[in-house]
Design a protein around this motif. Structure first.
Motif, PDB file in Angstrom:
ATOM      1  N   LYS A  12       7.140  -8.523 -17.686  1.00  0.00           N
ATOM      2  CA  LYS A  12       7.377  -7.821 -16.654  1.00  0.00           C
ATOM      3  C   LYS A  12       8.865  -7.243 -16.438  1.00  0.00           C
ATOM      4  N   LYS A  13       9.787  -8.280 -16.688  1.00  0.00           N
ATOM      5  CA  LYS A  13      11.155  -8.081 -16.514  1.00  0.00           C
ATOM      6  C   LYS A  13      11.438  -7.065 -17.520  1.00  0.00           C
ATOM      7  N   GLU A  14      11.014  -6.858 -18.700  1.00  0.00           N
ATOM      8  CA  GLU A  14      11.149  -5.981 -19.576  1.00  0.00           C
ATOM      9  C   GLU A  14      10.655  -4.659 -19.415  1.00  0.00           C
ATOM     10  N   LEU A  15       9.552  -4.652 -18.875  1.00  0.00           N
ATOM     11  CA  LEU A  15       9.109  -3.466 -18.440  1.00  0.00           C
ATOM     12  C   LEU A  15       9.683  -2.545 -17.244  1.00  0.00           C
ATOM     13  N   VAL A  16      10.159  -3.507 -16.325  1.00  0.00           N
ATOM     14  CA  VAL A  16      11.017  -2.948 -15.106  1.00  0.00           C
ATOM     15  C   VAL A  16      12.185  -2.286 -15.801  1.00  0.00           C
ATOM     16  N   ILE A  17      12.885  -2.934 -16.870  1.00  0.00           N
ATOM     17  CA  ILE A  17      14.222  -2.308 -17.331  1.00  0.00           C
ATOM     18  C   ILE A  17      13.947  -1.066 -18.232  1.00  0.00           C
ATOM     19  N   GLU A  18      12.689  -1.180 -18.780  1.00  0.00           N
ATOM     20  CA  GLU A  18      12.216   0.025 -19.586  1.00  0.00           C
ATOM     21  C   GLU A  18      12.044   1.170 -18.639  1.00  0.00           C
ATOM     22  N   VAL A  19      11.399   0.875 -17.647  1.00  0.00           N
ATOM     23  CA  VAL A  19      11.130   2.098 -16.401  1.00  0.00           C
ATOM     24  C   VAL A  19      12.384   2.462 -16.085  1.00  0.00           C
ATOM     25  N   GLU A  20      13.222   1.608 -15.792  1.00  0.00           N
ATOM     26  CA  GLU A  20      14.757   1.840 -14.833  1.00  0.00           C
ATOM     27  C   GLU A  20      15.332   2.916 -15.977  1.00  0.00           C
ATOM     28  N   HIS A  21      15.493   2.682 -17.192  1.00  0.00           N
ATOM     29  CA  HIS A  21      16.434   3.782 -18.028  1.00  0.00           C
ATOM     30  C   HIS A  21      15.380   4.926 -18.096  1.00  0.00           C
ATOM     31  N   LEU A  22      14.325   4.916 -18.274  1.00  0.00           N
ATOM     32  CA  LEU A  22      13.626   6.137 -18.287  1.00  0.00           C
ATOM     33  C   LEU A  22      13.677   6.990 -17.141  1.00  0.00           C
ATOM     34  N   GLU A  53      18.435   3.740 -24.716  1.00  0.00           N
ATOM     35  CA  GLU A  53      18.544   2.653 -23.875  1.00  0.00           C
ATOM     36  C   GLU A  53      17.560   1.692 -23.538  1.00  0.00           C
ATOM     37  N   SER A  54      16.390   2.353 -23.576  1.00  0.00           N
ATOM     38  CA  SER A  54      15.284   1.656 -22.851  1.00  0.00           C
ATOM     39  C   SER A  54      14.931   0.680 -24.236  1.00  0.00           C
ATOM     40  N   ARG A  55      15.452   0.928 -25.364  1.00  0.00           N
ATOM     41  CA  ARG A  55      14.757   0.021 -26.455  1.00  0.00           C
ATOM     42  C   ARG A  55      15.800  -1.131 -26.970  1.00  0.00           C
ATOM     43  N   ILE A  56      16.795  -1.113 -26.226  1.00  0.00           N
ATOM     44  CA  ILE A  56      17.841  -1.974 -26.678  1.00  0.00           C
ATOM     45  C   ILE A  56      17.546  -3.415 -26.293  1.00  0.00           C
TER      46      ILE A  56
END
Length: 56
Positions: A12-22, A53-56
């Motif tokens: 869930k944390k990784e998904l939130v980071i992904e969404v924030e970058h996008l 950035e979302s894939r780092i």
């Protein structure tokens, strides 16, 4: 989520980071267009930066 989905192995944390970058990339594109920006290369650069950035 189904196991065959692209994001099914992310926390869930990784998904939130992904969404924030996008989200930030989309917001930057909207601001650029709202301010009269018309250069598609600027938009493409922002999109690619957001994806990177979302894939780092």
């Amino acid at each position: 989520m189904q196991q065959n989905r692209q994001y099914s192995d992310m926390s869930k944390k990784e998904l939130v980071i992904e969404v924030e970058h996008l989200h930030n990339s989309l917001w930057n594109i909207l601001k650029y267009v709202d301010n009269g920006g018309t250069d598609i290369d600027v938009v493409k650069a922002e999109v690619y930066d957001g994806i990177y950035e979302s894939r780092i």
